[in-house]
Design a protein around this motif. Structure first.
Motif, PDB file in Angstrom:
ATOM      1  N   MET A 144       0.830  -1.202   0.000  1.00  0.00           N
ATOM      2  CA  MET A 144       0.000   0.000   0.000  1.00  0.00           C
ATOM      3  C   MET A 144       0.858   1.242   0.000  1.00  0.00           C
ATOM      4  N   LEU A 145       0.618   2.101  -0.931  1.00  0.00           N
ATOM      5  CA  LEU A 145       1.232   3.418  -0.906  1.00  0.00           C
ATOM      6  C   LEU A 145       0.466   4.315   0.051  1.00  0.00           C
ATOM      7  N   PHE A 146       1.181   5.202   0.745  1.00  0.00           N
ATOM      8  CA  PHE A 146       0.499   6.186   1.580  1.00  0.00           C
ATOM      9  C   PHE A 146      -0.443   7.045   0.744  1.00  0.00           C
ATOM     10  N   ASN A 147      -0.091   7.244  -0.540  1.00  0.00           N
ATOM     11  CA  ASN A 147      -0.904   8.079  -1.420  1.00  0.00           C
ATOM     12  C   ASN A 147      -1.815   7.232  -2.298  1.00  0.00           C
ATOM     13  N   SER A 148      -2.493   6.251  -1.677  1.00  0.00           N
ATOM     14  CA  SER A 148      -3.381   5.373  -2.443  1.00  0.00           C
ATOM     15  C   SER A 148      -4.705   5.217  -1.712  1.00  0.00           C
ATOM     16  N   PHE A 149      -5.751   4.923  -2.468  1.00  0.00           N
ATOM     17  CA  PHE A 149      -7.070   4.713  -1.877  1.00  0.00           C
ATOM     18  C   PHE A 149      -7.106   3.524  -0.907  1.00  0.00           C
ATOM     19  N   PRO A 150      -6.475   2.370  -1.245  1.00  0.00           N
ATOM     20  CA  PRO A 150      -6.529   1.251  -0.293  1.00  0.00           C
ATOM     21  C   PRO A 150      -5.985   1.620   1.082  1.00  0.00           C
ATOM     22  N   PHE A 151      -4.941   2.467   1.113  1.00  0.00           N
ATOM     23  CA  PHE A 151      -4.390   2.859   2.403  1.00  0.00           C
ATOM     24  C   PHE A 151      -5.250   3.922   3.075  1.00  0.00           C
ATOM     25  N   LEU A 152      -5.551   5.002   2.344  1.00  0.00           N
ATOM     26  CA  LEU A 152      -6.232   6.147   2.945  1.00  0.00           C
ATOM     27  C   LEU A 152      -7.689   5.853   3.299  1.00  0.00           C
ATOM     28  N   LEU A 153      -8.367   5.045   2.484  1.00  0.00           N
ATOM     29  CA  LEU A 153      -9.790   4.796   2.694  1.00  0.00           C
ATOM     30  C   LEU A 153     -10.080   3.397   3.237  1.00  0.00           C
ATOM     31  N   GLY A 154      -9.039   2.569   3.336  1.00  0.00           N
ATOM     32  CA  GLY A 154      -9.227   1.214   3.824  1.00  0.00           C
ATOM     33  C   GLY A 154      -8.420   0.925   5.068  1.00  0.00           C
ATOM     34  N   PHE A 155      -7.124   0.714   4.896  1.00  0.00           N
ATOM     35  CA  PHE A 155      -6.275   0.302   6.007  1.00  0.00           C
ATOM     36  C   PHE A 155      -6.262   1.323   7.142  1.00  0.00           C
ATOM     37  N   LEU A 156      -6.052   2.603   6.818  1.00  0.00           N
ATOM     38  CA  LEU A 156      -5.884   3.608   7.865  1.00  0.00           C
ATOM     39  C   LEU A 156      -7.129   3.777   8.740  1.00  0.00           C
ATOM     40  N   PRO A 157      -8.330   3.949   8.168  1.00  0.00           N
ATOM     41  CA  PRO A 157      -9.511   4.078   9.042  1.00  0.00           C
ATOM     42  C   PRO A 157      -9.733   2.854   9.930  1.00  0.00           C
ATOM     43  N   VAL A 158      -9.574   1.659   9.355  1.00  0.00           N
ATOM     44  CA  VAL A 158      -9.758   0.441  10.146  1.00  0.00           C
ATOM     45  C   VAL A 158      -8.720   0.378  11.270  1.00  0.00           C
ATOM     46  N   ALA A 159      -7.462   0.697  10.947  1.00  0.00           N
ATOM     47  CA  ALA A 159      -6.397   0.654  11.950  1.00  0.00           C
ATOM     48  C   ALA A 159      -6.656   1.657  13.076  1.00  0.00           C
ATOM     49  N   LEU A 160      -7.117   2.849  12.727  1.00  0.00           N
ATOM     50  CA  LEU A 160      -7.388   3.875  13.742  1.00  0.00           C
ATOM     51  C   LEU A 160      -8.528   3.466  14.657  1.00  0.00           C
ATOM     52  N   VAL A 161      -9.583   2.897  14.086  1.00  0.00           N
ATOM     53  CA  VAL A 161     -10.721   2.456  14.905  1.00  0.00           C
ATOM     54  C   VAL A 161     -10.297   1.332  15.848  1.00  0.00           C
ATOM     55  N   LEU A 162      -9.591   0.337  15.322  1.00  0.00           N
ATOM     56  CA  LEU A 162      -9.125  -0.770  16.161  1.00  0.00           C
ATOM     57  C   LEU A 162      -8.204  -0.267  17.265  1.00  0.00           C
ATOM     58  N   HIS A 163      -7.292   0.646  16.912  1.00  0.00           N
ATOM     59  CA  HIS A 163      -6.356   1.179  17.896  1.00  0.00           C
ATOM     60  C   HIS A 163      -7.093   1.940  18.993  1.00  0.00           C
ATOM     61  N   ALA A 164      -8.071   2.742  18.609  1.00  0.00           N
ATOM     62  CA  ALA A 164      -8.825   3.511  19.605  1.00  0.00           C
ATOM     63  C   ALA A 164      -9.602   2.597  20.539  1.00  0.00           C
ATOM     64  N   LEU A 165     -10.240   1.559  19.989  1.00  0.00           N
ATOM     65  CA  LEU A 165     -11.007   0.629  20.814  1.00  0.00           C
ATOM     66  C   LEU A 165     -10.106  -0.129  21.784  1.00  0.00           C
ATOM     67  N   VAL A 166      -8.973  -0.601  21.266  1.00  0.00           N
ATOM     68  CA  VAL A 166      -8.048  -1.354  22.114  1.00  0.00           C
ATOM     69  C   VAL A 166      -7.447  -0.448  23.182  1.00  0.00           C
ATOM     70  N   ALA A 167      -7.056   0.777  22.809  1.00  0.00           N
ATOM     71  CA  ALA A 167      -6.474   1.700  23.788  1.00  0.00           C
ATOM     72  C   ALA A 167      -7.467   2.025  24.903  1.00  0.00           C
ATOM     73  N   ARG A 168      -8.749   2.030  24.587  1.00  0.00           N
ATOM     74  CA  ARG A 168      -9.762   2.358  25.594  1.00  0.00           C
ATOM     75  C   ARG A 168     -10.146   1.157  26.460  1.00  0.00           C
ATOM     76  N   TYR A 169     -10.351  -0.006  25.830  1.00  0.00           N
ATOM     77  CA  TYR A 169     -10.908  -1.137  26.557  1.00  0.00           C
ATOM     78  C   TYR A 169      -9.893  -2.234  26.893  1.00  0.00           C
ATOM     79  N   ARG A 170      -8.850  -2.359  26.108  1.00  0.00           N
ATOM     80  CA  ARG A 170      -7.825  -3.380  26.359  1.00  0.00           C
ATOM     81  C   ARG A 170      -6.440  -2.783  26.106  1.00  0.00           C
ATOM     82  N   PRO A 171      -6.010  -1.844  26.962  1.00  0.00           N
ATOM     83  CA  PRO A 171      -4.732  -1.157  26.702  1.00  0.00           C
ATOM     84  C   PRO A 171      -3.529  -2.099  26.622  1.00  0.00           C
ATOM     85  N   GLY A 172      -3.617  -3.248  27.272  1.00  0.00           N
ATOM     86  CA  GLY A 172      -2.517  -4.207  27.203  1.00  0.00           C
ATOM     87  C   GLY A 172      -2.354  -4.829  25.830  1.00  0.00           C
ATOM     88  N   TRP A 173      -3.382  -4.718  24.991  1.00  0.00           N
ATOM     89  CA  TRP A 173      -3.311  -5.268  23.633  1.00  0.00           C
ATOM     90  C   TRP A 173      -2.778  -4.251  22.624  1.00  0.00           C
TER      91      TRP A 173
END
Length: 453
Positions: free
Chosen positions: A1-30
């Motif tokens: 994935m290029l940083f300047n590509s749709f798969p990264f900007l509209l796919g990987f990054l939003p999913v990664a941010l949501v997962l990271h936020a959920l884990v940081a809030r509810y399971r910080p050890g993960w």
């Protein structure tokens, strides 16, 4: 994935941010295992065949570090560093070295794993510091994240363990400046994308035809040679500094501060200053792990000059398996040696003249960096020095704004720290990201230049 590509900007990054936020809030050890897993997914998106190489590299080097921490065998780390460099040489330099030495060996056809130079240097930094007693032991998850953190695994910046390890244990969303960090991360990502898409990529259309023609034996005119060389000069800056801005911005979104890599290098008034401003983390690595061990400036002028030349020549070779890269590095080594002698003699230059000489030297040596061969570089040099038809039709539309931003503008890092948090600013960056996405969807995307190194 290029940083300047749709798969990264509209796919990987939003999913990664949501997962990271959920884990940081509810399971910080993960959180750290999640970031390590996301980094492996990001790396494997390019070519899943290289995931075992990265995983094995991380695992084996971690075992070496663990073994050294337990019993401190004298030769373990030197052998591990040599093994890392041997693997890098196998993938990157085997064909080049066999041809250079005139060896009649079966030609190896190995794809170059993305980021291998960068994660190899991260191994070298940590293992060297561990042996010197400067670095602490890490568990496997932290070590894997230090080596493979996805914003910087492919093209840096080169991060020392001491700059990132302490951040792994922070709670990024519990910080009082969490919202400010996220805002700055988004702004850096937008600015980096804009530099790549609106400034760097258009210059490729000026530079590529000139150097391609030279590679085919066609001599460019004076106008074409200067147009192509200046275009590449600014293209590589906006391409690589844009990538770095994106990497720093992405890391901030996940609670990590990475070191800056550029500080308006084309405003430098000496070659020494240029290398303090250009690819700053590589310059620091070469200084601390090569130049100083070779003697640095502590053992006399002669050894200092030799160490400078050797360091920059090897730095050139690191950039690519070709004699043109070696010559580019050697030219900068000779230039730095000349600057050292000039300073030792107590001589100085007016700032304006120093800038002109430095910028001119850097521009001319970029020809060696970009040209496919010495023959192609010579054809471009002939055009630059007037040994070719003058030509006509100098294209300036993409060059002029690029030159103004590179020479007069602040760094993206400085800009986002000066901008006040205001609603209009959020709206402006929202519009900017929409425009960037439209441009990405309209035009062909260029890979980042430093991905090949």
């Amino acid at each position: 994935m290029l940083f300047n590509s749709f798969p990264f900007l509209l796919g990987f990054l939003p999913v990664a941010l949501v997962l990271h936020a959920l884990v940081a809030r509810y399971r910080p050890g993960w959180r750290l295992p999640l970031l390590a897993l996301l980094s492996l997914v990001f790396y494997g998106w390019w070519d899943v065949r290289f995931v075992p190489l990265l995983a094995a590299s991380v695992g084996l080097n971690w075992l070496v570090a663990r073994g050294f921490s337990r019993s401190r065998p004298v030769l373990l780390i030197p052998l591990a560093v040599a093994a890392n460099l041997l693997v890098l040489a196998l993938f990157k330099y085997a064909g080049f070295l066999s041809g250079l030495l005139g060896l009649d060996l079966p030609r190896l056809s190995l794809s170059l794993p993305l980021g291998i130079s960068f994660f190899t240097f991260h191994h070298v930094m940590y293992l060297t510091d561990l042996r010197a007693g400067r670095a602490p032991p890490m568990d496997l998850t932290r070590y894997a994240l230090y080596i493979g953190f996805f914003p910087q695994v492919l093209a840096g910046p080169l991060v020392r363990w001491s700059e990132i390890l302490h951040q792994f244990d922070e709670a990024p969303y519990a910080r009082p400046d969490a919202a400010e960090r996220i805002g700055r991360g988004v702004m850096l990502l937008c600015i980096g994308l804009s530099k790549k898409v609106f400034l760097g990529d258009p210059l490729a259309a000026y530079a590529n035809p000139v150097f391609q023609a030279a590679a085919e034996g066609k001599a460019p005119s004076v106008v074409e040679a200067w147009q192509g060389t200046l275009a590449f000069t600014f293209q590589i800056y906006f391409d690589f500094s844009g990538y770095t801005d994106m990497a720093l911005g992405l890391a901030l979104l996940f609670g990590i501060v990475l070191p800056q890599n550029f500080d308006v290098p084309y405003r430098a008034t000496s070659l020494r200053e240029f290398w303090r401003r250009w690819h700053m983390t590589l310059s620091r690595f070469l200084r601390d792990y090569l130049y100083i061990p070779l003697g640095g400036n502590r053992r006399g002028l002669g050894l200092q000059l030799a160490a400078l030349f050797a360091t920059m020549t090897l730095g050139g070779l690191w950039h690519g398996a070709g004699l043109t890269f070696v010559a580019w590095g050697a030219a900068h080594g000779a230039g730095l040696a000349a600057v050292t002698l000039w300073r030792r003699a107590g001589l100085s230059l007016p700032a304006g003249l120093g800038w002109l000489l430095t910028f001119g030297f850097v521009v001319l040596t970029w020809v060696l960096f970009r040209a496919a061969s010495f023959e192609a570089a010579l054809l471009v040099f002939k055009g630059l020095f007037g040994f070719a038809p003058v030509g006509h039709g100098f294209k300036w539309r993409a060059l002029l704004p690029a030159a103004l931003v590179a020479l007069a503008g602040p760094t993206a890092w400085a800009a986002v720290h000066r901008l006040p948090p205001r609603p209009w600013l959020a709206l402006a960056f929202g519009v900017l990201i929409v425009v960037v996405l439209l441009r990405i969807g309209d035009d062909a995307n260029y890979e980042f230049i430093y991905f090949q190194f």
